[in-house]
Write an enzyme that holds these catalytic residues in place. Structure first.
Site, PDB file in Angstrom:
ATOM      1  N   PHE A 146       0.815  -1.217   0.000  1.00 25.78           N
ATOM      2  CA  PHE A 146       0.000   0.000   0.000  1.00 25.78           C
ATOM      3  C   PHE A 146       0.846   1.263   0.000  1.00 25.78           C
ATOM      4  O   PHE A 146       0.378   2.332  -0.397  1.00 25.78           O
ATOM      5  CB  PHE A 146      -0.960  -0.005   1.200  1.00 25.78           C
ATOM      6  N   LYS A 147       2.104   1.156   0.411  1.00 23.17           N
ATOM      7  CA  LYS A 147       2.971   2.336   0.447  1.00 23.17           C
ATOM      8  C   LYS A 147       3.162   2.952  -0.940  1.00 23.17           C
ATOM      9  O   LYS A 147       3.464   4.139  -1.065  1.00 23.17           O
ATOM     10  CB  LYS A 147       4.326   1.971   1.049  1.00 23.17           C
TER      11      LYS A 147
END
Length: 477
Positions: free
Chosen positions: A116-117
């Site tokens: 998700f980063k």
């Protein structure tokens, strides 16, 4: 829009100043002077924007409320360059997947490093390159990672003009896939440093270097960790996108369950809620390193040392000092900078803990701000992964499993519960095999990544050694 420090530094700064700066000079974190308020009519319009024009345009609508020192046409172009189906695998960018009655997964892990980063980091790379070109300057990014931040930052910054990355990670504490993603990069502007300690030691070094203002200014040190407001702001957008996908009415509430160690991801949800997004609960899901769960249950925030930080099967959450937590406590205490400084600048340094259980504001963490929490163990995450596979044919990673386990404990009838996916399962293959007896799917571009040559420096827990290394690289360039 101007930004201020949670610890009371009197100077107000604009977005592009704090984009490159990271921590405030007084050691605090930046927050906007006010959260823009979003009314139901705006939410209704944004619903149409996302559905008809796409994620990049929704991001522009939200981020332009906070960014007024980049021309609108440039900001829109940067967002359109960042959020593409080619990079994120789908035009929705962050699609929802229904798991079971009342429970959804929000797919955030389709970017270049499968975590998700990437959602925020891909934008940060483009923002950095844009602003440095405007100024004719260079920037040395110093970051710390427990697994996914480092890879996302390096893939976003590799080959970017005017940028070098120095990424600290805990030696031997990340999964083999995570280590290979980072350490196999051979780009000249990427420098991996494995610290003999845990993530919190890496994070402490980043803070120590950033606190040396002379060194920071001489070598143009910036940060990509979630202490950087720009990164957190980019994450705010997918809360709005998740709500839009899960609802039909503009007054309908949803809850979000967020696997959390450093409090950055769920802090973005807090910002969205403060803006007016109809969020019922923000569910903080921790692993055995349950410093955040302990606070929301008891009011005691107690950081752990290296020896008391467990090595778990959801390693990106093996964190016992949640840097972003200061932003929420600042809001919880009525944006009182003196109190915040006393807690995070004094009490933690002196005692390693503080206690708000008797403070009248503590009850508002749940009643006003919607925070609840829970804890998941290795046995819990194995059972959750196995259940998702056997019942729904869905393989989830261990961190997402922590989120699903805790989300189920806080579901309310009629309120969709959205679990934020953390990473694709291949990043934690050994745990998936233990849970379901088979390897998760591996994207073709990552075939054999663990066998590639690695480029990494191993160092002791010593900020001086890290500073000396940065200085040597910069002087030789």
């Amino acid at each position: 829009m101007r930004y201020r420090s949670t610890r009371g530094d009197p100077q107000r700064r604009r977005f592009c100043e704090i984009l490159l700066e990271g921590l405030a000079p007084d050691g605090g974190l930046y927050l906007p002077e006010h959260y823009p308020s979003v009314d139901p009519a705006t939410l209704r319009r944004w619903r149409r924007v996302y559905r008809e024009q796409g994620y990049a345009e929704l991001a522009f609508e939200i981020m332009s409320l906070y960014v007024d020192d980049i021309p609108a046409q440039d900001l829109r172009a940067l967002l359109r360059k960042t959020y593409t189906a080619e990079v994120f695998g789908t035009g929705e960018i962050v699609p929802l997947r229904h798991l079971e009655e009342g429970l959804w997964l929000q797919a955030l892990s389709n970017g270049p490093t499968l975590a998700f980063k990437d959602i925020a980091m891909q934008l940060l790379g483009n923002l950095f390159e844009y602003e440095l070109a405007r100024r004719g300057e260079t920037l040395n990014i110093l970051g710390a990672t427990s697994g996914d931040t480092g890879g996302a930052a390096e893939y976003a910054m590799r080959g970017k003009q005017g940028l070098r990355v120095f990424m600290l990670s805990p030696h031997g504490r990340m999964s083999p896939f995570q280590q290979a993603q980072m350490y196999s990069l051979q780009d000249a502007n990427i420098h991996n440093i494995a610290i003999e300690g845990v993530f919190d030691d890496c994070q402490d070094i980043v803070k120590a270097v950033s606190a040396d203002l002379d060194f920071k200014r001489r070598w143009h040190i910036g940060t990509v960790n979630s202490i950087n407001w720009a990164r957190l702001l980019a994450q705010v957008v997918y809360y709005f996108a998740g709500w839009i996908q899960a609802t039909e009415r503009d007054d309908q509430r949803v809850s979000f369950a967020v696997p959390s160690g450093n409090f950055g991801n769920v802090c973005a949800g807090h910002v969205a809620r403060m803006m007016g997004l109809p969020i019922d609960q923000l569910v903080v899901a921790t692993n055995e390193n349950d410093v955040l769960d302990e606070f929301f249950r008891t009011g005691v925030y107690r950081v752990r040392g290296s020896a008391d930080t467990f090595e778990t099967s959801s390693p990106s959450m093996d964190i016992s000092k949640a840097s972003n937590f200061e932003r929420f406590v600042f809001d919880l205490l009525g944006q009182d900078a003196a109190q915040t400084r006393a807690l995070f600048g004094d009490a933690l340094a002196r005692d390693g803990r503080f206690d708000l259980s008797a403070h009248p504001a503590f009850a508002q963490a749940r009643s006003r701000f919607g925070f609840v929490s829970g804890r998941s163990t290795h046995a819990n995450r194995l059972a959750t992964i196995r259940d998702a596979w056997e019942r729904f044919g869905v393989v989830i990673d261990p961190h997402t499993a922590d989120g699903v386990k805790v989300a189920r404990e806080h579901r309310r009838f009629g309120v969709p519960m959205i679990v934020l996916e953390t990473a694709l399962p291949i990043k934690f293959a050994a745990t998936i095999v233990e849970a379901i007896g088979r390897e998760p799917e591996r994207p073709a571009r990552y075939a054999g990544i663990e066998t590639l040559p690695k480029r990494v420096q191993v160092m002791p827990r010593d900020a001086k050694r890290v500073k000396a290394y940065i200085e040597s690289v910069c002087t030789q360039a």
